[in-house]
Write an enzyme that holds these catalytic residues in place. Structure first.
Site, PDB file in Angstrom:
ATOM      1  N   HIS A  90       7.939   1.678   0.283  1.00 19.32           N
ATOM      2  CA  HIS A  90       7.761   2.163   1.656  1.00 19.32           C
ATOM      3  C   HIS A  90       7.456   3.657   1.618  1.00 19.32           C
ATOM      4  O   HIS A  90       8.212   4.436   1.032  1.00 19.32           O
ATOM      5  CB  HIS A  90       9.025   1.898   2.475  1.00 19.32           C
ATOM      6  CG  HIS A  90       8.772   1.757   3.945  1.00 19.32           C
ATOM      7  ND1 HIS A  90       8.132   2.714   4.688  1.00 19.32           N
ATOM      8  CD2 HIS A  90       9.063   0.751   4.812  1.00 19.32           C
ATOM      9  CE1 HIS A  90       8.049   2.322   5.950  1.00 19.32           C
ATOM     10  NE2 HIS A  90       8.590   1.120   6.051  1.00 19.32           N
ATOM     11  N   ASN A 101      -9.972 -11.740   7.043  1.00 16.64           N
ATOM     12  CA  ASN A 101      -8.652 -11.143   6.854  1.00 16.64           C
ATOM     13  C   ASN A 101      -7.651 -11.898   7.726  1.00 16.64           C
ATOM     14  O   ASN A 101      -7.595 -11.690   8.945  1.00 16.64           O
ATOM     15  CB  ASN A 101      -8.702  -9.662   7.233  1.00 16.64           C
ATOM     16  CG  ASN A 101      -7.374  -8.956   7.027  1.00 16.64           C
ATOM     17  OD1 ASN A 101      -6.349  -9.589   6.789  1.00 16.64           O
ATOM     18  ND2 ASN A 101      -7.380  -7.637   7.132  1.00 16.64           N
TER      19      ASN A 101
END
Length: 452
Positions: free
Chosen positions: A304, A394
Site C-alpha cells: 500500500h 478490463n
C-alpha cells in the site's frame, strides 16, 4: 466471640429464620448434599462399568506393546502434526462469467452508440475514439446498453441489475462445477469497487442462494482493481480461523456504475476500458479437499502506497461541474504503479522467487507494455494478460481470473507449476498472490469463458 467461633467450626453458620417461617438455608444445604450423594453414586457406577474393559485394554497393550510401539508413535506424531500445523488453503475451482452475445460490442458500435446517445460533444467522442484505438481491446468485449441511453445518469436500479447478472452467473457456474451445497459455505467475501448498495451485494448473494444464518459475510468496496487479491487474503485468514470450512470469493466491477456520461476529458478514458465481468472462487481449508483441489495458495503479498499523496490521488471517483460522476486516472499512475510493483516484488522475492506463469491485471495495452519492459518479460509471459484484454477488456479485479482461465484453456497449467497473479488499484495498491497447481489441469468443459 469464642462461642460463635466454635459454632462456625463445628456446624457452620446456622440460619436465623423468623419464627414460623421455613429455614431456606438448611433446605438448600440438604438439597446439595442429596445431589452430591446421587452424583457420587452415578460416578461410582460408571467407574465400575469401565473397569473390566480398561483392564482388558491394559493387558492387551502390555502383551503387544513391542509390536504396537512403532505404529502408535507414528499415529501420535501425525496427531500432533495435525493440530500444531496450520491447514493449507486450497482453491477447488473458479468460474468467470461470460455475458450473452447480444451484449458484445465492437469499437465502431461503441462510438456509434455514444454519438446517438447525445451525451457527448464532438471533442469527447474523438477522445474516446482515440483511446479505444490504442486500448488493446478487441471487437468482442461486453457492455450494458443502458449506458448509451440519451440523458443517462448513474442509478442504483441499473447497477443492481447488472450486478445480479454477472455475480449470479459466475456463482451458478462455480456451484455446478464444484457440486458444493450452499449450506456448507461458511465464509462469503465479495468485492466491488464503485457500486456499494444497501443492503450490500454480499447480502444480495446470501438472500438469493439462501446461505446459512451464521455465514461470515464481508463486502469490500472502494478498493479498486486489486481488491480481488485482498478478498482472497481476507478469506485465507478466515479459513485459518474456521478450520475445515469453505469460502466463496466473488470479484466484480459494475460498468453501468463506473460509466461517465459527461464531457470532462479527464473522466472519459475509463469508459473505453471497463467491461462487464465477474469471477467466483471456491476456497477450502479442509485437508481432505487436497485431492480434488486445483491449486494451493503459496504466498500473498500486499503493498500500500497510500501514505504518499501522489499515489493516494492517482485514481479517484469524482464529479464534474454538472454533478456527473466518473473515474479520474492521473498521468502519474504509471510511475506510481511502477514503485508499488517494485516494493511488492522486493517482499515477494524473499518468499517465493520462482514461477512458471504470470497473470497481470489487464488494465490497458500501455500498462502491460510498461510492465513487460520493466520486468524484462517475454511475450509468452504476457500472453494471458494481452489475450484477456483483447477478448474481454478490463474487467477490473476479476481479470486475473480470466487470465488463469486462459492458461487452463490452453493446457499450460501442469502439476507443481506456479502462477503469479498481480493486481493494481486505487489507494494506491499493488497486491500479488502465488498459487501452485496440485495436478495437471485440463481445460474445463463448462465453466471456462474461453470455450466456444
Amino acid at each position: 466471640m469464642e462461642k460463635e467461633a466454635t459454632k462456625m467450626m463445628n456446624g457452620g453458620v446456622k440460619s436465623k429464620s423468623p419464627k414460623g417461617s421455613p429455614d431456606f438455608l438448611r433446605y438448600v444445604n440438604m438439597r446439595y448434599v442429596k445431589l452430591g450423594y446421587i452424583y457420587l453414586l452415578s460416578l461410582s457406577r460408571t467407574f465400575c462399568f469401565f473397569i473390566p474393559p480398561l483392564l482388558l485394554l491394559f493387558i492387551f497393550v502390555y502383551r503387544f506393546l513391542p509390536i504396537l510401539a512403532f505404529p502408535l508413535s507414528i499415529f501420535f506424531l501425525l496427531l500432533i502434526y495435525h493440530f500444531l500445523t496450520p491447514s493449507s488453503v486450497f482453491l477447488l475451482d473458479f468460474s468467470c462469467y461470460r455475458p450473452p452475445d447480444h451484449l458484445k460490442i465492437t469499437k465502431s458500435d461503441f462510438i456509434e452508440l455514444a454519438m446517438k446517445s447525445g451525451n457527448f460533444n464532438e471533442t469527447a467522442i474523438e477522445l474516446q475514439r482515440k483511446v479505444l484505438d490504442q486500448s488493446g481491446i478487441g471487437e468482442e468485449s461486453y457492455m450494458p446498453r443502458v449506458v448509451f441511453k440519451p440523458g443517462h445518469r448513474v442509478n442504483l436500479r441499473d447497477g443492481r441489475e447488472e450486478a445480479a447478472m454477472v455475480i449470479f452467473g459466475a456463482i451458478d457456474e462455480l456451484l455446478a462445477a464444484t457440486k458444493i451445497n450452499v449450506k456448507h459455505i461458511k465464509i462469503l467475501v465479495l468485492n466491488c469497487g464503485v457500486l456499494n448498495t444497501t443492503p450490500s451485494l454480499s447480502a444480495m448473494v446470501i438472500n438469493h442462494y439462501k446461505l446459512r444464518h451464521n455465514t461470515e459475510s464481508y463486502n469490500l468496496g472502494g478498493m479498486g482493481c486489486s481488491a480481488g487479491i485482498i478478498a482472497i487474503d481476507l478469506a485465507k485468514d478466515l479459513l485459518n480461523a474456521h478450520q475445515g470450512s469453505y469460502a466463496l470469493v466473488v470479484s466484480t466491477e459494475i460498468v453501468s456504475f463506473t460509466w461517465y456520461s459527461g464531457n470532462d476529458v479527464a473522466l472519459l478514458p475509463p469508459n473505453c476500458f471497463f467491461r462487464m465481468g465477474a469471477a467466483a472462487v471456491m476456497l477450502s481449508s479442509r485437508r481432505i479437499d487436497r485431492w480434488r483441489a486445483k491449486y494451493q495458495l503459496m504466498q500473498l503479498v500486499r503493498t500500500h502506497k497510500g501514505m504518499d499523496d501522489t499515489s493516494y490521488k492517482s485514481i479517484e471517483l469524482r464529479e464534474d461541474r454538472d454533478g456527473k460522476q466518473g473515474l479520474y486516472v492521473s498521468r502519474d499512475v504509471m510511475e506510481v504503479g511502477r514503485h508499488a510493483l517494485k516494493a511488492n516484488i522486493a517482499t515477494l522475492g524473499r518468499l517465493e522467487p520462482s514461477f512458471e506463469h504470470l497473470c497481470v491485471l489487464a488494465s490497458s495495452k500501455k500498462a502491460l507494455d510498461e510492465i513487460q519492459k520493466d520486468l524484462k518479460l517475454t511475450e509468452e509471459n504476457m500472453e494471458a494478460s494481452r489475450r484477456t484484454l483483447e477478448r474481454f477488456g478490463n474487467t477490473s479485479s476479476s481479470s486475473i481470473w480470466y487470465e488463469l482461465a486462459y492458461l487452463e484453456h490452453k493446457g499450460k497449467m501442469k502439476r507443481d507449476d506456479r502462477v503469479w497473479q498481480i493486481g493494481f488499484g486505487s489507494g494506491f495498491k499493488c497486491n500479488s498472490v502465488v498459487w501452485k497447481a496440485l495436478k495437471n489441469i485440463d481445460s474445463p468443459r463448462h465453466n471456462n469463458p474461453w470455450n466456444l
